[in-house]
Design an enzyme around this catalytic site. Sequence first.
Site, PDB file in Angstrom:
ATOM      1  N   HIS A 155      -2.977  13.142   2.767  1.00  0.00           N
ATOM      2  CA  HIS A 155      -2.266  11.929   2.342  1.00  0.00           C
ATOM      3  C   HIS A 155      -3.115  10.739   2.813  1.00  0.00           C
ATOM      4  CE1 HIS A 155       2.044  10.064   1.780  1.00  0.00           C
ATOM      5  NE2 HIS A 155       1.108   9.425   1.101  1.00  0.00           N
ATOM      6  N   ASP A 215       1.659  -0.514  -1.299  1.00  0.00           N
ATOM      7  CA  ASP A 215       1.355   0.840  -0.858  1.00  0.00           C
ATOM      8  C   ASP A 215       0.270   0.724   0.218  1.00  0.00           C
ATOM      9  OD1 ASP A 215       0.690   3.666  -0.763  1.00  0.00           O
ATOM     10  OD2 ASP A 215       1.657   3.875  -2.698  1.00  0.00           O
ATOM     11  N   ASN A 216      -0.919   1.207  -0.028  1.00  0.00           N
ATOM     12  CA  ASN A 216      -1.964   1.172   1.000  1.00  0.00           C
ATOM     13  C   ASN A 216      -2.647  -0.194   1.090  1.00  0.00           C
ATOM     14  OD1 ASN A 216      -1.800   3.895   1.967  1.00  0.00           O
ATOM     15  ND2 ASN A 216      -2.680   4.557   0.025  1.00  0.00           N
TER      16      ASN A 216
END
Length: 363
Positions: free
Chosen positions: A110, A265-266
């Site tokens: 992940h 998100d990231n």
Amino acid sequence: MQYLLGGAAAIIAAAAAWSLLHAIPASGAGVELSNKLVNQCARVDVAPGAEDVTIDPDLGLAFISAADRRGWYAKDAEQSVNPRNGIYAMSMDGSDVRKVSPPMENFLPHGVSLWRGPNGEKRLFVISHPPTGEELVELFDIAADGALTHLETISFPQMKSPNDLVAVGPRQFYVTNDQKFDRGFLAAMEAYLALPLSNVAYYDGENGRIAKGGIAYANGINQSADGKTIYVAELLKRRILVFDRDIETGELSRVKALKINTAPDNIEVSRDGALWVAGHSRIFEFLEHAKDENAKAPSHVIRLNPRNGLASDVLISVNGEINASSVGAVWANTLIVGAVFDGHVMVCPMLEILLRGPAATQQ
């Protein structure tokens, strides 16, 4: 009975009001988007679920975490095991892609983070969700050609639903736990009411602990170049949280929250200190895409100045060129965009003027 019914009605009304005030705006329902930059990008096939990307500027390689995560999202452990799961290294122009992680049983990577030590040593930290139900961080040594050698596996009780991590030492890292509840009614309430029940945990090299709680779906995490500031994506509030970090103790102190126009998100950090954030601008379309690979979900990458909160849209995709963007990693004039489920990344050359846009920072 009348009082019970009245109380239940009041609770339902309160939950509905809270949802209208928090969850619906967080979903991005009705947000207008149109393509930007994506038509100038090249599609590079990697492996299913090219979800996270981090760049090693010394080697000129992008490390890509790929896992067939549709089964994982569906809570089907066996379906998520795919021999193509692993870490891939890609040249910055996308001309060469190869799997560099060693054979590992039940490896479902992940979030990833690259640690670069003061004497040139490097390690890659990778979250893994094996179907056994454990939650692990795998540490790898990085060879000169990008090949990875497994060093050790770390787990600790406070790491319960890890999404992303940032390495701050050879064995030290922060990790986001994105949910308190992973299924059932309570999980639905946590998500749809945008309840701040997730947290950031810290592993000091020997032991783990909760470093900061009260976050509504903690997702991506990264740090400033000097390691004194930690950035956390609060997905359900559509904002980036900024924390001062005590380097000696690992303690985090919240400084501010920066609102952005996507559910983040990231987070990647470029050389000038700007934050590159990929997100899900229409959450309900993302959820449809998670269930049906033929359903399109927008991709959205922004560039954010963490000092003043100024942001600019860099890439938008609405026609399925890449669905559900989860990361936008940049180095020099190249942007690499990964996605939660798609098996490819987009490699995007950017004009110099883009790097001088309104989100430019001064170091």
